[in-house]
Design an enzyme around this catalytic site. Sequence first.
Site: not given
Ligand code: G3P
Ligand code: MG
Length: 240
Positions: A7, A49
């Site tokens: 992630h 992000h």
């Molecule tokens: O794609 C999974 C996750 O990344 C979604 O939420 O806010 O971490 O981008 P965020």
């Molecule tokens: Mg994400």
Amino acid sequence: MTINYAHRGASGNYPENTMLAFEKAIEMGATGIETDVQMTKDGELVILHDEQLNRTTNGNGLLKDYSLKEIKKLDAGSWFSQDYSSCTIPTLKEFLELTSKTKLKINLELKSNIIQYPNIEEKVIDMIYKYNMDNKVILSGFNHYSMVKCKEISSNIKTGLLYMSGLYKPETYIKYVVADALHPYFYALNQDIITGIQKSGIMINTFTVNDEKYMKFFASAKVDGIITNYPEKLKIILGE
Ligand code: G3P
Ligand code: MG
């Protein structure tokens, strides 16, 4: 086999969404990477992000108000540790340059839910084809209008619907929207819900699973992908 998606790269141990975090995720044995795509003032695709620069860089304000040249001057690592002050915000091009040489599955999240970046869907899809990544990429987003648009542009590229919780009968909803996968926050799932989705033949990639107890649960439930900040921990649980 469940895909081990790092992630924002190996973001538990390195500054998120930097080339360093992506390189480290590969070294740690991730089998996929999830990352977030946005656009600069001059229409360049970059990886970040937050819509705001403040949390993860030494910049201020919204990314969309700066050119790529300005963005590239920012330090995207010191907020995490002084050791990483040379990290910058990567372009999508740099990211694909690295990952197209690997077998990794890539989840590109289009950050089109708060700011509606003009034609981000077309631009990202063009870039995916340029790097011959159409079989390796799944696009995702909280803005399901944007996911519908992606399918209209290219029905070959997989899409996933991100959601936090409480989506009623997700296996029915996804058929209406027309997408390939559900990307729920992990609290939105339990065994019954997973079974319902799997019976309909729909993929599940869940986020963000950092606790080993939940990693084990989702591994034994055989979801298609687990998105985690700790790919090195998940690798052990998946027995790779
Ligand atoms: O794609 C999974 C996750 O990344 C979604 O939420 O806010 O971490 O981008 P965020
Ligand atoms: Mg994400």
